[in-house]
Design an enzyme around this catalytic site. Structure first.
Site, PDB file in Angstrom:
ATOM      1  N   LYS A   1      17.400  21.125 -11.102  1.00 23.83           N
ATOM      2  CA  LYS A   1      16.686  19.878 -11.383  1.00 23.83           C
ATOM      3  C   LYS A   1      17.478  18.837 -12.139  1.00 23.83           C
ATOM      4  CE  LYS A   1      12.414  19.388 -11.674  1.00 23.83           C
ATOM      5  NZ  LYS A   1      11.154  19.319 -12.387  1.00 23.83           N
TER       6      LYS A   1
ATOM      7  N   HIS B   1       0.835  -1.219   0.000  1.00 25.03           N
ATOM      8  CA  HIS B   1       0.000   0.000   0.000  1.00 25.03           C
ATOM      9  C   HIS B   1       0.861   1.259   0.000  1.00 25.03           C
ATOM     10  CE1 HIS B   1      -3.270  -2.750   1.321  1.00 25.03           C
ATOM     11  NE2 HIS B   1      -2.295  -3.278   2.051  1.00 25.03           N
TER      12      HIS B   1
ATOM     13  N   SER C   1      16.522  20.965 -16.369  1.00 30.78           N
ATOM     14  CA  SER C   1      15.380  21.800 -16.707  1.00 30.78           C
ATOM     15  C   SER C   1      15.901  23.072 -17.362  1.00 30.78           C
ATOM     16  CB  SER C   1      14.600  22.134 -15.439  1.00 30.78           C
ATOM     17  OG  SER C   1      13.882  23.336 -15.613  1.00 30.78           O
TER      18      SER C   1
END
Ligand code: ARG
Length: 457
Positions: free
Chosen positions: A280, A153, A274
């Site tokens: 990034k 989960h 990026s």
């Protein structure tokens, strides 16, 4: 090719919708191999002369090298690969070229060509899957004892080893290879000799073309042979499941690379920056592998819909079997190469993984198991006691192994300090020695077994 009955050529739209040369040109090697096998067989059976067969074979070789070197001029007006080859053969060798199509139709020709192409694609995919498995097994061996959280989960469940996690994908890839191998075995029957749909009055030796093209046997029913595209559907089904497996792993890589999780880093080789945010590092390759699943599942769906409701035997609808299947299998090859590359490239952050493995009371099951084994408490009761101990630790704001013994004994007086032996994450994974379990010793053995098996082939 059918000028006898037709006074004028097709309209522009007809040509546009009808031509398949833009994609079936990828069948040229298979088309030429099948034509050479057919011509040699016709000559051996005395259906065409030895001289004509020699001229045909020679002409086909010339065409092959023209195509290999990019010199061949494909013509859309000639519709497909079969007629492009035949028309060029006529230019090269003259009227003898017209004998090649004896006892043959484009219907058995295209079924044969595409089977050979799909068979080659399967072999390529199998090798790519093996290379992917190899990269996984190597990484697994190196990280047989690297502890990470296992999730259910997406909640921290129990500690596992990174190596064990990677070997799960080796098993998936093994089943994928099994599916492709099954499809290959079933597809390997020779359609050639079925002609348009009914077979032919010429005395063919189908066993000879079967041998020449590496098929196991001639297809037994001419109607079935020219209208069967099971081999494409099965291969695409295997491809769809494989792509889905890759996509699940790609999703994990994307998550692992997020600074929020930070379990692994990928190098410049498999990431992009990026254009606006200098900090990034995006896991584009993993995202694209995840996304390519769409076109692969799409190709399977498309062909299932194309084939649904087609009566026997060949229908032009079936020309739609090639473009998306070729695209899908190429995308899968690329995805497999990217995944193998990323597996080799990824660097796990062992300290971070271990810290995450210990968070969230991940060894609570180990505590419950200790209560069962040492105090002979029934598991259900042990589960309940452990729940109360976890609640106490949570209340004190400490992990299980930092909860004072006295506080545990307040819940169950028979607990001794020996319990602390089972609470560290390393102890937890080391204890999972059942076959198939995550213990480092198991992972080392399994990874070594795979590396040996993969080296043999
Ligand atoms: N280009 C066709 C295909 O891919 C070849 C077979 C055409 N046969 C025919 N009878 N028109 O299906």
């Amino acid at each position: 090719m059918w000028g006898g009955r037709f006074a004028s050529g097709p309209g522009a739209i007809m040509q546009e919708i009808n031509a398949s040369i833009d994609f079936d040109r990828r069948l040229y090697r298979q088309d030429i191999a099948a034509s050479k096998a057919h011509a040699a067989m016709l000559a051996k059976q005395g259906i065409i002369s030895r001289d004509d067969a020699r001229a045909i074979a020679h002409g086909l070789d010339t065409i092959l090298s023209e195509m290999d070197t990019g010199k061949f001029r494909f013509k859309r007006a000639l519709e497909d690969i079969h007629m492009n080859v035949e028309a060029r053969l006529a230019e090269l060798i003259g009227p003898a070229a017209g004998r090649l199509h004896t006892a043959r139709s484009r219907n058995d020709q295209v079924a044969t060509d595409f089977k050979l192409w799909v068979r080659d694609a399967i072999d390529g995919i199998d090798a790519a899957l093996a290379a992917y498995q190899h990269a996984l097994a190597e990484k697994a061996l190196a990280h047989a004892a690297t502890v990470m959280p296992g999730f259910t989960h997406l909640q921290t469940a129990q500690p596992v080893t990174f190596g064990h996690h990677l070997l799960a994908y080796v098993e998936m890839a093994a089943r994928d290879r099994g599916r492709f191998a099954d499809a290959r075995k079933r597809l390997n029957e020779n359609p050639l000799g079925s002609a348009a749909l009914a077979g032919t009055s010429f005395r063919l030796d189908r066993a000879m073309t079967t041998r020449a093209l590496g098929f196991d046997r001639p297809a037994a029913n001419s109607l079935d042979a020219v209208s069967d595209r099971d081999f494409v559907m099965e291969t695409l089904a295997a491809a769809a499941i494989t792509a889905l497996h890759l996509s699940r792993f790609a999703e994990e890589i994307v998550m692992w690379c997020s600074p929020l999780i930070g379990f692994v880093t990928l190098s410049d080789k498999f990431t992009t920056g990026s254009s606006i945010m200098p900090q990034k590092r995006n896991p584009d390759a993993a995202e694209l592998v995840r996304a390519k699943t769409g076109r692969i599942v799409g190709a399977l769906t498309a062909l299932l819909v194309v084939m649904k409701g087609l009566p026997l035997a060949y229908q032009k609808d079936m020309q739609e079997d090639k473009e998306s299947a070729m695209d899908a299998l190429s995308a899968l090859m690329l995805g497999l190469a990217a995944m193998a590359g990323m597996v080799a490239d990824m660097k796990p952050d062992a300290a971070r993984m271990k810290a995450a493995a210990g968070a969230g009371y991940a060894t609570a099951t180990d505590l419950a198991d200790w209560l069962v084994q040492s105090l002979k408490v029934p598991f259900r009761e042990a589960h309940h006691m452990t729940g109360r101990i976890v609640a106490a630790a949570e209340g004190a704001g400490v992990p299980l192994e930092k909860l004072p013994l006295a506080q545990m004994q307040a819940i169950e007086p028979r607990i001794t300090k020996a319990v602390f032996n089972v609470l560290p994450v390393e102890r937890s994974v080391a204890s999972r020695t059942t076959a198939g379990g995550t213990a480092p010793a198991n992972v080392r053995r399994e990874a070594a077994k795979w590396l040996k098996r993969l080296a043999k082939k």
